[in-house]
Design a protein around this motif. Structure first.
Motif, PDB file in Angstrom:
ATOM      1  N   ASN A   1       0.849  -1.191   0.000  1.00 36.17           N
ATOM      2  CA  ASN A   1       0.000   0.000   0.000  1.00 36.17           C
ATOM      3  C   ASN A   1       0.890   1.249   0.000  1.00 36.17           C
ATOM      4  N   PRO A   2       1.621   1.488  -1.103  1.00 35.87           N
ATOM      5  CA  PRO A   2       2.588   2.586  -1.100  1.00 35.87           C
ATOM      6  C   PRO A   2       1.930   3.957  -1.198  1.00 35.87           C
ATOM      7  N   GLY A   3       2.539   4.887  -0.511  1.00 36.40           N
ATOM      8  CA  GLY A   3       2.141   6.287  -0.601  1.00 36.40           C
ATOM      9  C   GLY A   3       3.367   7.107  -0.974  1.00 36.40           C
TER      10      GLY A   3
ATOM     11  N   GLU B   1       3.598  -8.924  -5.546  1.00 36.31           N
ATOM     12  CA  GLU B   1       2.725  -7.774  -5.289  1.00 36.31           C
ATOM     13  C   GLU B   1       3.473  -6.707  -4.484  1.00 36.31           C
ATOM     14  N   GLY B   2       3.370  -5.480  -4.937  1.00 34.18           N
ATOM     15  CA  GLY B   2       3.953  -4.346  -4.225  1.00 34.18           C
ATOM     16  C   GLY B   2       5.444  -4.169  -4.429  1.00 34.18           C
ATOM     17  N   LEU B   3       6.056  -4.926  -5.350  1.00 33.41           N
ATOM     18  CA  LEU B   3       7.501  -4.835  -5.563  1.00 33.41           C
ATOM     19  C   LEU B   3       7.863  -3.581  -6.349  1.00 33.41           C
ATOM     20  N   ASN B   4       8.895  -2.923  -5.889  1.00 33.41           N
ATOM     21  CA  ASN B   4       9.534  -1.832  -6.624  1.00 33.41           C
ATOM     22  C   ASN B   4      11.002  -2.198  -6.740  1.00 33.41           C
ATOM     23  N   VAL B   5      11.595  -1.929  -7.908  1.00 28.48           N
ATOM     24  CA  VAL B   5      12.979  -2.329  -8.140  1.00 28.48           C
ATOM     25  C   VAL B   5      13.740  -1.217  -8.851  1.00 28.48           C
ATOM     26  N   ALA B   6      14.962  -1.005  -8.418  1.00 29.09           N
ATOM     27  CA  ALA B   6      15.916  -0.135  -9.118  1.00 29.09           C
ATOM     28  C   ALA B   6      17.080  -1.038  -9.504  1.00 29.09           C
TER      29      ALA B   6
END
Length: 152
Positions: free
Chosen positions: A77-79, A135-140
């Motif tokens: 649940n990113p903000g 689910e909800g993964l963010n990657v750089a």
């Protein structure tokens, strides 16, 4: 006839990178693997992509090592505060790589130093394989290149 060699890629490139990240980030998992292994809220994956000979002579060689680094952060649940921290961590890794353009590592009586360490830049949320399913993964993702000279 026995040959002598050093596991240059792992011992003098990948493992020292892991040490850099471990000393700067005192949380999360930092590991060497070809794909995502941990589904923690924060992790860094390091993987050697390839090595290219740049100089090859009787007295030694110089290779360029190309390494992928992936920062993983999971938040279902990113903000805006999460994204601010994610971009902060992304820039922090880039700066850490910039600050370590050269790094000397000693194992036993052998010392090698990488030189000309360059991070080509990084991409955000370009998912590959199993990453697409989390689910909800963010990657750089970063590509870091460095050179090592080995003289006999």
């Amino acid at each position: 006839m026995a040959i002598t060699y050093d596991n240059v890629f792992f011992d003098f490139c990948l493992d020292p990178l892991r040490d850099l990240f471990t000393s700067d980030f005192n949380y999360g998992k930092i590991y060497i693997a070809p794909e995502i292994k941990h589904k923690d809220s924060f992790s860094i994956r390091i993987w050697g992509l390839n090595a290219e000979s740049e100089m090859y002579v009787a007295s030694g060689w110089q290779k360029q090592y190309n390494i992928e680094i992936a920062l993983y952060e999971i938040e279902t649940n990113p903000g805006e505060a999460f994204y601010k921290q994610f971009y902060n961590d992304s820039e922090r890794i880039y700066q850490l790589l910039f600050n370590n353009k050269s790094k000397s590592t000693t194992i036993g009586s052998t010392t090698h130093a990488w030189i000309d360490g360059v991070c080509e830049g990084f991409t955000i949320n370009e998912f590959v394989g199993a990453e697409e399913e989390i689910e909800g993964l963010n990657v750089a993702k970063y590509v870091f290149n460095c050179k090592i000279i080995r003289e006999d």
